[in-house]
Design a protein around this motif. Structure first.
Motif, PDB file in Angstrom:
ATOM      1  N   VAL A  27      -6.448  -1.259   0.782  1.00 11.85           N
ATOM      2  CA  VAL A  27      -5.903  -0.938   2.099  1.00 11.85           C
ATOM      3  C   VAL A  27      -5.396   0.497   2.069  1.00 11.85           C
ATOM      4  O   VAL A  27      -5.452   1.172   1.042  1.00 11.85           O
ATOM      5  CB  VAL A  27      -4.759  -1.900   2.495  1.00 11.85           C
ATOM      6  CG1 VAL A  27      -5.264  -3.337   2.539  1.00 11.85           C
ATOM      7  CG2 VAL A  27      -3.583  -1.772   1.516  1.00 11.85           C
ATOM      8  N   SER A  28      -4.890   0.974   3.178  1.00 11.46           N
ATOM      9  CA  SER A  28      -4.342   2.325   3.228  1.00 11.46           C
ATOM     10  C   SER A  28      -2.886   2.324   2.775  1.00 11.46           C
ATOM     11  O   SER A  28      -2.200   1.296   2.877  1.00 11.46           O
ATOM     12  CB  SER A  28      -4.427   2.879   4.649  1.00 11.46           C
ATOM     13  OG  SER A  28      -3.535   2.182   5.503  1.00 11.46           O
ATOM     14  N   PRO A  29      -2.367   3.464   2.286  1.00 13.68           N
ATOM     15  CA  PRO A  29      -0.941   3.538   1.957  1.00 13.68           C
ATOM     16  C   PRO A  29      -0.053   3.206   3.148  1.00 13.68           C
ATOM     17  O   PRO A  29       1.020   2.628   2.980  1.00 13.68           O
ATOM     18  CB  PRO A  29      -0.767   4.994   1.507  1.00 13.68           C
ATOM     19  CG  PRO A  29      -2.107   5.395   0.992  1.00 13.68           C
ATOM     20  CD  PRO A  29      -3.092   4.690   1.888  1.00 13.68           C
ATOM     21  N   ALA A  30      -0.516   3.564   4.360  1.00 12.56           N
ATOM     22  CA  ALA A  30       0.264   3.252   5.551  1.00 12.56           C
ATOM     23  C   ALA A  30       0.461   1.746   5.703  1.00 12.56           C
ATOM     24  O   ALA A  30       1.523   1.283   6.148  1.00 12.56           O
ATOM     25  CB  ALA A  30      -0.409   3.825   6.792  1.00 12.56           C
ATOM     26  N   THR A  31      -0.564   0.972   5.336  1.00 17.19           N
ATOM     27  CA  THR A  31      -0.450  -0.481   5.414  1.00 17.19           C
ATOM     28  C   THR A  31       0.589  -0.999   4.431  1.00 17.19           C
ATOM     29  O   THR A  31       1.369  -1.907   4.747  1.00 17.19           O
ATOM     30  CB  THR A  31      -1.810  -1.138   5.138  1.00 17.19           C
ATOM     31  OG1 THR A  31      -2.749  -0.716   6.134  1.00 17.19           O
ATOM     32  CG2 THR A  31      -1.711  -2.656   5.169  1.00 17.19           C
ATOM     33  N   VAL A  32       0.617  -0.414   3.228  1.00 13.94           N
ATOM     34  CA  VAL A  32       1.624  -0.811   2.237  1.00 13.94           C
ATOM     35  C   VAL A  32       3.024  -0.540   2.786  1.00 13.94           C
ATOM     36  O   VAL A  32       3.925  -1.371   2.660  1.00 13.94           O
ATOM     37  CB  VAL A  32       1.405  -0.070   0.902  1.00 13.94           C
ATOM     38  CG1 VAL A  32       2.538  -0.369  -0.081  1.00 13.94           C
ATOM     39  CG2 VAL A  32       0.062  -0.460   0.291  1.00 13.94           C
ATOM     40  N   TYR A  33       3.198   0.620   3.416  1.00 11.49           N
ATOM     41  CA  TYR A  33       4.499   0.939   3.999  1.00 11.49           C
ATOM     42  C   TYR A  33       4.851  -0.023   5.127  1.00 11.49           C
ATOM     43  O   TYR A  33       6.025  -0.358   5.329  1.00 11.49           O
ATOM     44  CB  TYR A  33       4.522   2.386   4.497  1.00 11.49           C
ATOM     45  CG  TYR A  33       4.525   3.409   3.392  1.00 11.49           C
ATOM     46  CD1 TYR A  33       5.473   3.353   2.369  1.00 11.49           C
ATOM     47  CD2 TYR A  33       3.586   4.437   3.359  1.00 11.49           C
ATOM     48  CE1 TYR A  33       5.479   4.293   1.347  1.00 11.49           C
ATOM     49  CE2 TYR A  33       3.589   5.380   2.343  1.00 11.49           C
ATOM     50  CZ  TYR A  33       4.532   5.304   1.342  1.00 11.49           C
ATOM     51  OH  TYR A  33       4.547   6.230   0.328  1.00 11.49           O
ATOM     52  N   ARG A  34       3.835  -0.486   5.850  1.00 15.12           N
ATOM     53  CA  ARG A  34       4.084  -1.477   6.910  1.00 15.12           C
ATOM     54  C   ARG A  34       4.535  -2.796   6.302  1.00 15.12           C
ATOM     55  O   ARG A  34       5.424  -3.459   6.840  1.00 15.12           O
ATOM     56  CB  ARG A  34       2.825  -1.675   7.745  1.00 15.12           C
ATOM     57  CG  ARG A  34       2.456  -0.481   8.634  1.00 15.12           C
ATOM     58  CD  ARG A  34       1.168  -0.753   9.381  1.00 15.12           C
ATOM     59  NE  ARG A  34       1.317  -1.842  10.340  1.00 15.12           N
ATOM     60  CZ  ARG A  34       0.301  -2.548  10.840  1.00 15.12           C
ATOM     61  NH1 ARG A  34      -0.940  -2.285  10.424  1.00 15.12           N
ATOM     62  NH2 ARG A  34       0.526  -3.498  11.715  1.00 15.12           N
TER      63      ARG A  34
END
Length: 215
Positions: A27-34
């Motif tokens: 997944v994208s890093p943004a998804t991890v932050y979400r």
């Protein structure tokens, strides 16, 4: 802590970046932050399983049902495990290691048949053990209170939690030990008599973990 906070806490505990977890999950890093900010609510248990695997823990821990974060090394299909990092330890005297809540990732095979909690990782600080140990090396240590026999290299703590990495020489039955440097520019330190009561061995060095920059 809620699920997102546990994901973030565990990631930081292991010293991993969001980018590393994202690459593991696809997944994208943004998804991890979400995930970490709980923007994705009501996360199903099947969604948590790959996240837990990437964080070397269990869905039960992330959900708050279990306070035990670590899983046994054999549970890691990638052949990796996480060993607690105990901070820097001096390759000279007058330095104190710090107990940090971090882990180091390494191949499970390095541990043999032992558990990750039987070991710790420390960083060498100083040059008295050069060239066998370099300043900045990480060392994998087996937790122990006895070196087994004279001449092994280990970490010994004495006084007010003063710690050092040295070859530990002694004669069974005698009331002295020598802390011996490899580098001839440094002197051996003998601890004897009543001072021995202030000493304790905390680990024996098993492996040097060294990164060589060839660039």
């Amino acid at each position: 802590m809620d699920v997102g906070e546990r994901i973030k806490y565990r990631r930081k505990q292991l010293g991993l970046s969001a980018e590393q977890i994202a690459a593991e999950l696809g997944v994208s890093p943004a998804t991890v932050y979400r995930y970490e900010s709980n923007e994705i609510m009501n996360m199903r248990i099947d969604k948590l399983e790959p996240i837990a695997k990437a964080l070397c823990t269990t869905p039960a821990y992330l959900m708050g049902w279990d306070d035990t974060a670590d899983v046994h090394a054999s549970d890691n299909d990638a052949g990796l495990c996480y060993v607690q990092y105990a901070g820097p330890v001096a390759a000279h005297f007058n330095a104190t290691p710090t107990e940090e809540h971090e882990f180091r990732c390494m191949p499970s095979e390095w541990l043999g048949h032992r558990r990750p909690e039987d070991f710790f990782v420390a960083s060498v600080d100083g040059n008295s053990m050069y060239p066998h140990f370099h300043d900045g090396d990480d060392i994998l240590c087996l937790r122990c209170s006895d070196m087994g026999h004279s001449g092994r290299v280990g970490i010994i703590v004495f006084g007010n939690d003063e710690a050092t990495l040295k070859r530990i020489d002694y004669q069974p039955g005698e009331d002295w030990i020598d802390l011996v440097p490899v580098n001839p520019e440094y002197q051996t330190k003998r601890i004897e008599g009543a001072d021995l009561e202030q000493c304790r061995v905390v680990g024996r060095v098993i492996k040097v973990i060294r990164t060589v920059d060839e660039a």
